[in-house]
Design an enzyme around this catalytic site. Structure first.
Site, short mmCIF file in Angstrom:
data_model
loop_
_atom_site.label_atom_id
_atom_site.label_comp_id
_atom_site.label_asym_id
_atom_site.label_seq_id
_atom_site.Cartn_x
_atom_site.Cartn_y
_atom_site.Cartn_z
NE ARG A 236 -4.45 -1.52 0.15
CZ ARG A 236 -4.42 -2.29 -0.59
NH1 ARG A 236 -3.38 -2.84 -1.35
NH2 ARG A 236 -5.47 -3.17 -0.65
CD GLU A 265 -2.84 3.24 -5.31
OE1 GLU A 265 -4.07 2.70 -5.64
OE2 GLU A 265 -1.88 2.96 -4.73
CG HIS A 284 -3.10 -0.71 -6.70
ND1 HIS A 284 -3.59 -0.01 -5.58
CD2 HIS A 284 -2.92 -1.95 -6.44
CE1 HIS A 284 -3.82 -0.78 -4.62
NE2 HIS A 284 -3.36 -1.96 -5.13
C1 GLV Z 1 -4.66 -5.32 -4.08
O1 GLV Z 1 -3.90 -4.34 -3.80
C2 GLV Z 1 -5.41 -5.93 -3.07
O2 GLV Z 1 -5.29 -5.77 -1.79
O3 GLV Z 1 -5.92 -6.97 -3.51
#
Ligand code: GLV
Length: 329
Positions: A236, A265, A284
């Site tokens: 994260r 983001e 991401h």
């Molecule tokens: C992606 O970041 C997730 O938490 O699945």
């Protein structure tokens, strides 16, 4: 028939399963629905299938008077107010396990990309700057015999470690609790955070976002890293202090970084990290393969259907809810 609201179009297989068991409303846009839209749709819904970009706060949860489950299509669940859900007796579930390989693949991909300067090399060729082979052109870093420091040896961190073994790397890890079984099975060495930062050539983050991990990599930690080291983050964004990272990258405190996740983001167009050459940036996409995203959506749908049928879903991340629900009945 019970109602389910889904905040985005998810895999057809998962939608089919949900439609067989509920009256389903799907938010049609590719971007997250606005808060008032979620509120409007969950007023009479029994299930909410959410994504990691949906902030499911106490106010939203309060409006879900009939809600029995919030099924997050993600392994992380820092976007959901767990306490508020638990108070209301609502299950919160995630999708662990099914995305480990895809996310570890991505972590390793961006690690290699920054070590071998792939984005720079790609634009070098495309822009016509390549005038001929040269022994010193775009020299990167070997992986062989280098030390990879993994912070968080959970499911994804372990998969990253297994990949690193194939690349002949040495592996150390840090997390609050030692895992002796994994140390033997995978062949990794436990060290303190300080030691990990000071001996690793690559540091890869695999921790959930919690009050303990928020900004855990800040100026102090970056200064402890080798000047030749790289930081890889697929966990994260808020685990890393981005301003401190920018300084470390521009002042030569570390050699490079590869990020799949950001403090905000999408990343703001004026984020100074975008101007740096020694950083690889992806949007991401840790779990973004067709197969993995389908498995995640199906798992979230299965959990939702169980809750709708008054069964206990798997992957509950607020287990205190079980006690709460028992007391209510
Ligand atoms: C992606 O970041 C997730 O938490 O699945």
């Amino acid at each position: 028939m019970k109602k389910v609201y889904i905040t985005r179009q998810i895999a057809e297989e998962a939608l089919k399963l949900l439609r067989e068991n509920a009256n389903v409303t799907v938010h049609s846009g590719t971007l997250p629905p606005k808060k008032n839209e979620i509120i409007k749709n969950i007023r009479d819904a029994h299930g909410l299938v959410a994504l990691l970009t949906d902030q499911i706060d106490a106010e939203i949860i309060d409006h879900g008077k009939q809600l029995t489950i919030i099924a997050n299509v993600a392994v992380g669940y820092d976007n959901i107010d767990l306490e508020a859900a638990t108070r209301k007796g609502i299950y919160v579930t995630n999708t662990p396990g099914v995305l480990d390989d895809a996310t570890a693949d991505l972590a390793f991909t961006i690690l290699l990309a920054v070590a071998r300067r792939i984005p720079e090399a790609d634009s070098f060729v495309r822009s016509g700057q390549w005038k001929g082979w040269s022994p010193n052109l775009l020299l990167g870093s070997d992986l062989r015999d280098k030390t990879l420091g993994i912070i968080g040896l959970g499911r994804i961190g372990s998969e990253v470690a297994k990949r690193a073994k194939c690349f002949k790397m040495k592996i150390v890890y840090y997390q609050p609790q030692r895992d002796l079984e994994k140390e033997t099975n995978i062949g990794v060495r436990y060290v303190s955070l300080e030691e990990l930062l000071s001996i690793s050539d690559f540091v890869s983050l695999h921790v959930p976002l919690t009050s303990e991990t928020r900004s855990m990599i800040s100026r102090r930690e970056l200064n402890k890293m080798k000047k030749t080291a790289y930081l890889i983050n697929t966990s994260r964004g808020q685990v890393v202090d981005e301003e401190a990272l920018y300084e470390a990258l521009t002042e030569g405190e570390i050699k490079g970084a590869a990020l799949d996740v950001y403090d905000k983001e999408p990343i703001s167009p004026d984020n100074p990290l975008l101007k740096l050459k020694n950083i690889v940036l992806t949007p991401h996409i840790g779990s973004a393969t067709l197969e993995t995203r389908t498995r995640m959506a199906v798992l979230a749908a299965e959990n939702t259907v169980k809750a709708l049928k008054n069964e206990i879903p798997s992957c509950i991340v607020n287990p205190q809810v079980l006690e709460h629900r028992k007391n209510k009945t």
